[in-house]
Write an enzyme that holds these catalytic residues in place. Structure first.
Site, short mmCIF file in Angstrom:
data_model
loop_
_atom_site.label_atom_id
_atom_site.label_comp_id
_atom_site.label_asym_id
_atom_site.label_seq_id
_atom_site.Cartn_x
_atom_site.Cartn_y
_atom_site.Cartn_z
N GLU A 118 0.84 -1.20 0.00
CA GLU A 118 0.00 0.00 0.00
C GLU A 118 0.88 1.25 0.00
O GLU A 118 2.10 1.16 0.19
CB GLU A 118 -0.96 -0.02 1.19
CG GLU A 118 -2.05 -1.08 1.01
CD GLU A 118 -3.18 -0.99 2.02
OE1 GLU A 118 -3.13 -0.12 2.90
OE2 GLU A 118 -4.10 -1.82 1.91
N HIS A 233 -9.14 10.30 2.49
CA HIS A 233 -8.69 9.24 1.59
C HIS A 233 -8.83 9.76 0.17
O HIS A 233 -9.87 10.29 -0.20
CB HIS A 233 -9.53 7.98 1.79
CG HIS A 233 -8.87 6.76 1.23
ND1 HIS A 233 -8.70 6.56 -0.11
CD2 HIS A 233 -8.31 5.69 1.84
CE1 HIS A 233 -8.07 5.41 -0.30
NE2 HIS A 233 -7.82 4.86 0.88
N HIS A 337 -11.76 10.20 6.02
CA HIS A 337 -11.57 8.76 6.17
C HIS A 337 -11.10 8.35 7.56
O HIS A 337 -11.53 7.33 8.08
CB HIS A 337 -10.54 8.30 5.13
CG HIS A 337 -10.31 6.82 5.13
ND1 HIS A 337 -11.31 5.91 4.87
CD2 HIS A 337 -9.18 6.08 5.36
CE1 HIS A 337 -10.81 4.68 4.93
NE2 HIS A 337 -9.54 4.76 5.23
N ARG A 372 -1.63 9.37 8.79
CA ARG A 372 -1.50 7.94 9.09
C ARG A 372 -0.99 7.16 7.88
O ARG A 372 -1.47 7.36 6.76
CB ARG A 372 -2.87 7.38 9.49
CG ARG A 372 -2.89 5.88 9.65
CD ARG A 372 -4.29 5.38 9.94
NE ARG A 372 -5.20 5.58 8.84
CZ ARG A 372 -5.85 4.61 8.21
NH1 ARG A 372 -5.68 3.36 8.57
NH2 ARG A 372 -6.69 4.88 7.23
C1 LIG Z 1 -14.18 2.04 4.60
C2 LIG Z 1 -13.01 1.94 5.54
C3 LIG Z 1 -11.92 1.15 5.21
C4 LIG Z 1 -10.83 1.06 6.07
N1 LIG Z 1 -9.80 0.22 5.75
C5 LIG Z 1 -8.77 0.07 6.63
C6 LIG Z 1 -7.73 -0.87 6.38
O1 LIG Z 1 -7.76 -1.59 5.39
N2 LIG Z 1 -6.73 -0.96 7.28
C7 LIG Z 1 -6.68 -0.19 8.42
O2 LIG Z 1 -5.74 -0.32 9.20
N3 LIG Z 1 -7.66 0.69 8.67
C8 LIG Z 1 -8.71 0.83 7.83
N4 LIG Z 1 -9.70 1.72 8.12
C9 LIG Z 1 -9.68 2.42 9.41
C10 LIG Z 1 -10.05 1.43 10.52
O3 LIG Z 1 -11.09 0.60 10.04
C11 LIG Z 1 -10.51 2.13 11.79
O4 LIG Z 1 -9.60 3.11 12.18
C12 LIG Z 1 -10.66 1.11 12.92
O5 LIG Z 1 -11.49 0.05 12.52
C13 LIG Z 1 -11.23 1.78 14.15
O6 LIG Z 1 -11.52 0.77 15.08
P1 LIG Z 1 -12.14 1.18 16.48
O7 LIG Z 1 -12.28 -0.09 17.25
O8 LIG Z 1 -11.38 2.27 17.06
O9 LIG Z 1 -13.59 1.77 16.12
P2 LIG Z 1 -14.86 1.17 15.31
O10 LIG Z 1 -14.53 -0.09 14.61
O11 LIG Z 1 -15.37 2.29 14.50
O12 LIG Z 1 -15.86 0.80 16.48
C14 LIG Z 1 -16.48 1.81 17.25
C15 LIG Z 1 -17.52 1.18 18.14
O13 LIG Z 1 -17.97 2.16 19.07
C16 LIG Z 1 -19.38 2.10 19.17
N5 LIG Z 1 -19.81 3.42 19.67
C17 LIG Z 1 -19.57 4.65 19.16
N6 LIG Z 1 -20.09 5.60 19.96
C18 LIG Z 1 -20.67 4.95 21.00
C19 LIG Z 1 -21.38 5.37 22.16
N7 LIG Z 1 -21.59 6.68 22.43
N8 LIG Z 1 -21.86 4.43 23.01
C20 LIG Z 1 -21.66 3.10 22.76
N9 LIG Z 1 -21.00 2.65 21.68
C21 LIG Z 1 -20.51 3.56 20.83
C22 LIG Z 1 -19.82 1.73 17.76
O14 LIG Z 1 -21.14 1.22 17.76
C23 LIG Z 1 -18.76 0.66 17.44
O15 LIG Z 1 -19.12 -0.55 18.06
C24 LIG Z 1 -10.81 1.81 7.27
C25 LIG Z 1 -11.90 2.62 7.59
C26 LIG Z 1 -13.00 2.68 6.75
C27 LIG Z 1 -14.16 3.54 7.13
#
Ligand SMILES: Cc1cc2nc3c(=O)[nH]c(=O)nc-3n(C[C@H](O)[C@H](O)[C@H](O)COP(=O)(O)OP(=O)(O)OC[C@H]3O[C@@H](n4cnc5c(N)ncnc54)[C@H](O)[C@@H]3O)c2cc1C
Length: 513
Positions: A118, A233, A337, A372
């Protein structure tokens, strides 16, 4: 409606069930945790949507030092070198741990990890699953493991609305569930709520990702960091659908090129060409579009008929937008993104409020600096979910306190914020637009309406962007295009942001006149 306190007998409360929250919960086992997710488990969050994969130095020609160098170069001088070092060393172990947990990574015929390339990585180091379905497989494996772990109690459909803090220490969490508000008495809260894309009009994030964790921490008095660094992105699929489908960098990694409406390969003269860091490619596309042009990703030559097999999810998104990616150039544009900024945490994931930890996209560890490196975030969220769990294991418990019943704030709605933040804190920024947005958002944040909480996060982003009077990484100012001599990270509290924004209001100007 008022919530009466509910004792949790020392249980840790984790808010958010993406890769960060689930990993923290699993790593804390057998210590009892309460895992809150506002949506049913596995139904919301960016993790599920992640495509390209997870970065880790696993190849025979690779090592953590090379991964660190790429991370630091992409971060434009603002990465925390100690955090980078810790991350790149933890990354390969984390991938092996996920594989042992049951995650089915794509493999080579001899059983090794299939490694993708990438943008801005000098080696093939992106492990993936199901071609471009990495997030889906990661969530499947983590949710299955969490459901099979008796120490993890899930509260699905519970939205955290406030962290209760006294003397800068966590005392509880106010959430609203299907039966109404619940006041959970705990001295340990982990915020793992993901990103902020739902605050923007054009974003690749799920709409429910609108910075609620940042709001919880900010209203609890915590320090937030590097908020101005919002990653756009370069290649979201340019269709009317919102959120915008992503065309992963891995497509460019496989050789697809960027062309304009005249068919010219306009990135050819830039170092790294199509695989330059995201901020560089996003600005190049932004400039083309600002002049009225259009941009396409041309995968016909490099991938052609293999497209559907290698990138099934992207192919389906293209086809539902009327584009056959194996035979036609794919229309693309930048879209919000990822958020490099977030809740300021130390190397153990601790925030400035005692008893409050953060991990995943909601946290700012200092790993990403001003930009990032692709595919570092899933690995970071998993690695720091584990680090936070170890930090909690070593933390002391405070004596139980009597909580007063609390009134739950109304549900938040970011709709009114989106046009303001998108205009002010997009790919390119300037003082005039940022100042006007700051004054409007500060007034909204002080209101009691559904826009108040999203406005509190947005005003902090805008004030952070106003304060940084130079261009670095993902933060580009039209009025301050020069790079800083010595870039530094930024820190901000909600109180400070509101005070600075209020000073920009027309009333404040009139008082000074
Ligand atoms: C389309 C897309 C493609 C991507 N591809 C990649 C990739 O290939 N590689 C990579 O490294 N990164 C990628 N990313 C970035 C990466 O996916 C995210 O940074 C990462 O998944 C974030 O994980 P997280 O656990 O912090 O949050 P999330 O996976 O977003 O989870 C957040 C959680 O918090 C909960 N939540 C939010 N607010 C509240 C609240 N007030 N009360 C209770 N629950 C709440 C939500 O319901 C969810 O369960 C991508 C992002 C997107 C959008």
């Amino acid at each position: 409606m008022t919530a009466e306190p509910l004792g949790l007998r020392g249980r840790v409360v984790i808010v958010g069930a993406g890769v960060a929250g689930l990993t923290a919960a699993l790593e804390l086992a057998p210590r009892p945790v309460l895992l809150l997710s506002k949506a049913p488990l596995g139904a919301e969050g960016s993790t599920l949507w992640a495509q390209g994969g997870m970065a880790a130095a696993l190849g025979p020609d690779d090592n953590p030092a090379l991964h660190a160098a790429d991370t630091i170069a992409a971060g434009a001088g603002l990465c925390d070198a100690a955090i980078v070092e810790r991350f790149v060393r933890a990354a390969p172990t984390m991938i092996e741990r996920l594989a042992r947990l049951g995650m089915r990574f794509d493999r080579t015929p001899d059983g090794g990890f299939a490694l993708g390339l990438e943008a801005a990585h000098c080696r093939r180091r992106i492990v993936h699953a199901g071609g471009d379905g990495t997030g889906r497989e990661l969530m499947r494996a983590l949710v299955a493991a969490a459901r099979a772990t008796p120490s993890i109690e899930m509260l699905e459909g519970f939205e955290a609305r406030r962290i209760v803090v006294e003397d800068n220490s966590v005392r509880g969490l106010l959430a609203v569930g299907p039966a109404g508000p619940a006041l959970l008495a705990t001295d340990k809260v982990v915020v793992a709520t993901g990103g902020i894309g739902g605050l923007y009009e054009a974003s690749t994030n799920p709409p429910g990702s609108f910075g609620q964790g940042l709001m919880l921490a900010a209203r609890a008095g915590a320090v937030l960091a590097d908020l101005e660094f919002v990653q756009f992105h370069p290649t979201a699929l340019d269709v009317a659908k919102r959120p915008m489908p992503l065309v992963s960098e891995a497509v460019r990694g496989e050789g697809a090129i960027l062309i304009d409406e005249a068919g010219e390969r306009f990135m050819a003269g830039t170092p790294g060409a199509e695989l330059a860091p995201r901020d560089v490619v996003a600005r190049a596309i932004w400039r083309k579009r600002a002049r009225g042009g259009r941009v396409f990703l041309d995968a016909r030559g490099a991938i052609g008929a293999r497209f559907d097999a290698r990138f099934p999810i992207i192919a389906a998104a293209c086809r539902s937008g009327g584009v056959d990616p194996s035979r036609e150039p794919i229309p693309v544009r930048p879209a919000q993104h990822y958020h490099m900024g977030g809740i300021a945490v130390d190397a153990e994931g601790r925030s400035s409020v005692a008893g409050l930890w953060a991990c995943g996209e909601a946290a700012c560890t200092g790993l990403h600096g001003a930009n990032r490196l692709a595919s570092n975030s899933l690995t970071e969220a998993a690695a720091f979910g584990a680090i936070v769990a170890r930090s909690i294991e070593g933390a002391r418990s405070s004596p139980p306190v009597r909580l007063r019943p609390q009134l739950a704030p109304p549900p938040a709605d970011p709709a009114a914020i989106r046009p303001i933040l998108s205009r002010a804190a997009g790919v390119m920024r300037d003082r005039e637009t940022l100042s006007a947005a700051a004054a409007t958002l500060a007034a909204m944040a002080a209101s009691a309406g559904p826009a108040a909480d999203p406005a509190a996060v947005a005003v902090m982003i805008v004030v952070a962007a106003l304060r940084r009077e130079h261009s670095v990484g993902a933060h580009s100012r039209l009025d301050f295009p020069h790079a800083p001599a010595e870039p530094r990270g930024s820190r901000l509290t909600l109180a400070k942001a509101l005070a600075e924004a209020a000073a920009l209001s027309p009333q404040a100007h009139a008082r000074r006149a």
